[in-house]
Design a protein around this motif. Structure first.
Motif, PDB file in Angstrom:
ATOM      1  N   GLU A  57       0.826  -1.202   0.000  1.00  0.00           N
ATOM      2  CA  GLU A  57       0.000   0.000   0.000  1.00  0.00           C
ATOM      3  C   GLU A  57       0.865   1.258   0.000  1.00  0.00           C
ATOM      4  OE1 GLU A  57      -2.646   0.386   3.375  1.00  0.00           O
ATOM      5  OE2 GLU A  57      -4.322   0.619   1.989  1.00  0.00           O
ATOM      6  N   ARG A  58       2.013   1.177   0.701  1.00  0.00           N
ATOM      7  CA  ARG A  58       2.936   2.319   0.734  1.00  0.00           C
ATOM      8  C   ARG A  58       3.764   2.414  -0.541  1.00  0.00           C
ATOM      9  NH1 ARG A  58       4.557   0.183   5.738  1.00  0.00           N
ATOM     10  NH2 ARG A  58       6.699  -0.046   4.986  1.00  0.00           N
ATOM     11  N   LYS A  59       4.135   1.266  -1.085  1.00  0.00           N
ATOM     12  CA  LYS A  59       5.107   1.252  -2.174  1.00  0.00           C
ATOM     13  C   LYS A  59       4.501   0.985  -3.552  1.00  0.00           C
ATOM     14  CE  LYS A  59       8.877  -0.372   0.772  1.00  0.00           C
ATOM     15  NZ  LYS A  59       9.721   0.802   0.532  1.00  0.00           N
ATOM     16  N   GLY A  60       3.281   0.422  -3.552  1.00  0.00           N
ATOM     17  CA  GLY A  60       2.686   0.057  -4.826  1.00  0.00           C
ATOM     18  C   GLY A  60       3.001  -1.383  -5.192  1.00  0.00           C
ATOM     19  N   LEU A  61       2.195  -1.953  -6.067  1.00  0.00           N
ATOM     20  CA  LEU A  61       2.324  -3.351  -6.443  1.00  0.00           C
ATOM     21  C   LEU A  61       3.662  -3.663  -7.094  1.00  0.00           C
ATOM     22  CD1 LEU A  61       0.679  -5.921  -6.346  1.00  0.00           C
ATOM     23  CD2 LEU A  61      -0.216  -5.374  -8.612  1.00  0.00           C
ATOM     24  N   ARG A  62       4.271  -2.669  -7.669  1.00  0.00           N
ATOM     25  CA  ARG A  62       5.552  -2.859  -8.345  1.00  0.00           C
ATOM     26  C   ARG A  62       6.615  -3.417  -7.398  1.00  0.00           C
ATOM     27  NH1 ARG A  62       8.872   2.045 -11.342  1.00  0.00           N
ATOM     28  NH2 ARG A  62      10.741   0.860 -11.856  1.00  0.00           N
ATOM     29  N   ALA A  63       6.519  -3.068  -6.116  1.00  0.00           N
ATOM     30  CA  ALA A  63       7.500  -3.530  -5.139  1.00  0.00           C
ATOM     31  C   ALA A  63       7.520  -5.051  -5.026  1.00  0.00           C
ATOM     32  CB  ALA A  63       7.210  -2.928  -3.773  1.00  0.00           C
ATOM     33  N   PHE A  64       6.424  -5.697  -5.402  1.00  0.00           N
ATOM     34  CA  PHE A  64       6.347  -7.144  -5.291  1.00  0.00           C
ATOM     35  C   PHE A  64       7.237  -7.855  -6.306  1.00  0.00           C
ATOM     36  CE2 PHE A  64       4.010  -9.877  -2.601  1.00  0.00           C
ATOM     37  CZ  PHE A  64       3.904 -11.097  -3.230  1.00  0.00           C
ATOM     38  N   ASN A  65       7.642  -7.141  -7.332  1.00  0.00           N
ATOM     39  CA  ASN A  65       8.485  -7.742  -8.367  1.00  0.00           C
ATOM     40  C   ASN A  65       9.932  -7.301  -8.299  1.00  0.00           C
ATOM     41  OD1 ASN A  65       6.333  -9.157  -9.658  1.00  0.00           O
ATOM     42  ND2 ASN A  65       5.621  -7.206 -10.477  1.00  0.00           N
ATOM     43  N   ASP A  66      10.249  -6.381  -7.388  1.00  0.00           N
ATOM     44  CA  ASP A  66      11.634  -5.903  -7.264  1.00  0.00           C
ATOM     45  C   ASP A  66      12.501  -6.918  -6.544  1.00  0.00           C
ATOM     46  OD1 ASP A  66      10.976  -3.584  -8.519  1.00  0.00           O
ATOM     47  OD2 ASP A  66      10.715  -2.414  -6.677  1.00  0.00           O
ATOM     48  N   LYS A  67      13.683  -7.154  -7.080  1.00  0.00           N
ATOM     49  CA  LYS A  67      14.618  -8.086  -6.450  1.00  0.00           C
ATOM     50  C   LYS A  67      15.400  -7.382  -5.360  1.00  0.00           C
ATOM     51  CE  LYS A  67      15.296 -11.025 -10.505  1.00  0.00           C
ATOM     52  NZ  LYS A  67      16.292 -11.599 -11.445  1.00  0.00           N
ATOM     53  N   ASN A  68      15.775  -8.144  -4.327  1.00  0.00           N
ATOM     54  CA  ASN A  68      16.607  -7.561  -3.289  1.00  0.00           C
ATOM     55  C   ASN A  68      18.076  -7.742  -3.639  1.00  0.00           C
ATOM     56  OD1 ASN A  68      17.239 -10.199  -2.726  1.00  0.00           O
ATOM     57  ND2 ASN A  68      16.469 -10.191  -0.643  1.00  0.00           N
ATOM     58  N   ILE A  69      18.966  -7.503  -2.674  1.00  0.00           N
ATOM     59  CA  ILE A  69      20.400  -7.480  -2.985  1.00  0.00           C
ATOM     60  C   ILE A  69      20.968  -8.846  -3.321  1.00  0.00           C
ATOM     61  CG2 ILE A  69      20.879  -5.393  -1.655  1.00  0.00           C
ATOM     62  CD1 ILE A  69      21.738  -7.118   0.664  1.00  0.00           C
ATOM     63  N   ILE A  70      20.230  -9.936  -3.048  1.00  0.00           N
ATOM     64  CA  ILE A  70      20.722 -11.239  -3.482  1.00  0.00           C
ATOM     65  C   ILE A  70      19.874 -11.789  -4.625  1.00  0.00           C
ATOM     66  CG2 ILE A  70      21.806 -11.875  -1.301  1.00  0.00           C
ATOM     67  CD1 ILE A  70      19.325 -13.572  -0.700  1.00  0.00           C
ATOM     68  N   GLY A  71      19.095 -10.905  -5.262  1.00  0.00           N
ATOM     69  CA  GLY A  71      18.378 -11.283  -6.471  1.00  0.00           C
ATOM     70  C   GLY A  71      17.166 -12.165  -6.254  1.00  0.00           C
ATOM     71  N   VAL A  72      16.499 -12.015  -5.104  1.00  0.00           N
ATOM     72  CA  VAL A  72      15.317 -12.814  -4.805  1.00  0.00           C
ATOM     73  C   VAL A  72      14.107 -11.899  -4.696  1.00  0.00           C
ATOM     74  CG1 VAL A  72      14.259 -14.417  -3.184  1.00  0.00           C
ATOM     75  CG2 VAL A  72      16.715 -14.501  -3.573  1.00  0.00           C
ATOM     76  N   THR A  73      13.010 -12.286  -5.324  1.00  0.00           N
ATOM     77  CA  THR A  73      11.785 -11.491  -5.266  1.00  0.00           C
ATOM     78  C   THR A  73      10.858 -12.034  -4.180  1.00  0.00           C
ATOM     79  OG1 THR A  73      10.641 -12.899  -6.858  1.00  0.00           O
ATOM     80  CG2 THR A  73      11.908 -11.049  -7.746  1.00  0.00           C
ATOM     81  N   PRO A  74       9.923 -11.222  -3.684  1.00  0.00           N
ATOM     82  CA  PRO A  74       8.973 -11.690  -2.666  1.00  0.00           C
ATOM     83  C   PRO A  74       8.224 -12.970  -3.058  1.00  0.00           C
ATOM     84  CG  PRO A  74       8.884  -9.322  -2.796  1.00  0.00           C
ATOM     85  CD  PRO A  74       9.776  -9.774  -3.923  1.00  0.00           C
ATOM     86  N   PRO A  75       7.761 -13.121  -4.323  1.00  0.00           N
ATOM     87  CA  PRO A  75       7.084 -14.366  -4.674  1.00  0.00           C
ATOM     88  C   PRO A  75       7.984 -15.592  -4.508  1.00  0.00           C
ATOM     89  CG  PRO A  75       6.619 -12.690  -6.317  1.00  0.00           C
ATOM     90  CD  PRO A  75       7.687 -12.147  -5.426  1.00  0.00           C
ATOM     91  N   MET A  76       9.286 -15.418  -4.717  1.00  0.00           N
ATOM     92  CA  MET A  76      10.212 -16.541  -4.547  1.00  0.00           C
ATOM     93  C   MET A  76      10.305 -16.939  -3.080  1.00  0.00           C
ATOM     94  SD  MET A  76      13.144 -15.349  -7.240  1.00  0.00           S
ATOM     95  CE  MET A  76      14.284 -16.684  -6.919  1.00  0.00           C
ATOM     96  N   TYR A  77      10.303 -15.944  -2.181  1.00  0.00           N
ATOM     97  CA  TYR A  77      10.316 -16.236  -0.751  1.00  0.00           C
ATOM     98  C   TYR A  77       9.066 -17.019  -0.359  1.00  0.00           C
ATOM     99  CZ  TYR A  77      14.296 -13.268   0.560  1.00  0.00           C
ATOM    100  OH  TYR A  77      15.535 -12.744   0.723  1.00  0.00           O
ATOM    101  N   LEU A  78       7.911 -16.537  -0.825  1.00  0.00           N
ATOM    102  CA  LEU A  78       6.662 -17.198  -0.473  1.00  0.00           C
ATOM    103  C   LEU A  78       6.625 -18.622  -1.005  1.00  0.00           C
ATOM    104  CD1 LEU A  78       4.104 -14.314  -1.092  1.00  0.00           C
ATOM    105  CD2 LEU A  78       4.905 -15.182   1.101  1.00  0.00           C
TER     106      LEU A  78
END
Length: 296
Positions: free
Chosen positions: A249-270
């Motif tokens: 809600e703060r960042k927008g849906l786009r944040a769900f597809n952004d990779k972190n510093i080790i190249g993993v996205t939130p859907p991959m964690y889930l």
């Protein structure tokens, strides 16, 4: 203990019995260290048919024991088991999946060492300790440590808990868990090779006292920055839809597809977290429905 076929895998229902064979351990030690009789280093390479040479040269009794262990493809730990003994499943090359009962509190040293096919592991929610070398040389992609876990590893710098899990890329460790020899527990993993501050570091980190503390902090706070808040929420032991939604809600849906510093996205964690009861589809659907309601 009993054996059954479950989900197409030959499954051992482990009851906590001592399944180590001292004669086998002695023969393996002797073969590897004293009496190779012309077996070359290449033949002993982990990618070769080492088991063939082992079975060929063991005594009949130990060879039968070895072959039995190689037939196991899945381990389900029964409800009353509290401790997985030292070296219980060492060198069980074909175990792919392990499921713990929630009664398990300790995993002893090298319990699953060199289970090189092991890719899926579901922890006990009451686990308190993982000893050194417990998962060395496995093939884990992810590991989620429960909040109950007090410590990981030991001061043995040569047998890191997750060392040589080449594909390990997701490791979630609670803030309250004590880590011993941090750089060694993830040495020779994708996670260790890819982490951001490793560049410009010395090749022998032990000569720098602050290195272990720094990597301990990094392991526990891989996503500590606000820009990675969504990754942190998705990699928690029990991801909550309301927490994830609040961040989106703060960042927008786009944040769900952004990779972190080790190249993993939130859907991959889930996807990799065996305790995640929510899905990417749920998050996106709820987010879009909320947006539509706000526009009415």
């Amino acid at each position: 203990m009993r054996l059954e076929i479950v989900d197409g895998l030959k499954t051992l229902f482990y009851d906590g019995s001592d399944i180590c064979n001292e004669d086998y351990e002695y023969e393996i030690y002797r073969m590897k260290n004293l009496d190779r009789d012309g077996i070359s280093e290449e033949e002993w390479d982990e990618d070769s048919d080492t088991e063939f040479f082992v079975a060929l040269r063991l005594s009949d009794e130990c060879s039968t024991y070895f072959q039995e262990r190689q037939s196991w493809e899945q381990v389900i730990v029964l409800d009353w088991v509290t401790v997985i003994p030292e070296k219980a499943f060492i060198d069980c090359y074909n175990i792919k999946k392990v499921i713990f009962a929630n009664t398990v509190t300790e995993i002893k040293s090298c319990a699953f060492a060199c289970c090189r096919s092991l890719v899926h592991f579901k922890q006990s929610i009451h686990l308190e300790r993982i000893e050194d070398g417990a998962f060395i040389g496995c093939n884990l992609y992810s590991m989620f440590i429960p909040p109950s876990c007090r410590s990981i590893g030991s001061n043995d710098k040569y047998r890191g808990v997750f060392r040589c899990n080449t594909n390990l890329k997701i490791l979630n460790v609670p803030q309250t868990t004590h880590i011993y020899n941090g750089c060694n527990i993830i040495e020779d993993t994708k996670l260790f090779k890819d982490f951001s501050f490793q560049e410009n570091r010395p090749l022998i980190p032990d000569s720098f006292p602050d290195f272990h503390d720094e990597i301990h902090n990094w392991i526990k706070n891989i996503n500590h920055e606000e820009t990675c808040a969504l990754h942190r929420a998705c990699s928690s032991y029990h991801p909550l839809l309301e927490v994830i939604y609040a961040i989106i809600e703060r960042k927008g849906l786009r944040a769900f597809n952004d990779k972190n510093i080790i190249g993993v996205t939130p859907p991959m964690y889930l996807k990799e977290n065996p305790y995640a009861e929510i899905t990417e589809a749920e998050v996106i659907r709820d987010y879009i429905l909320t947006q539509l309601d706000e526009k009415k």
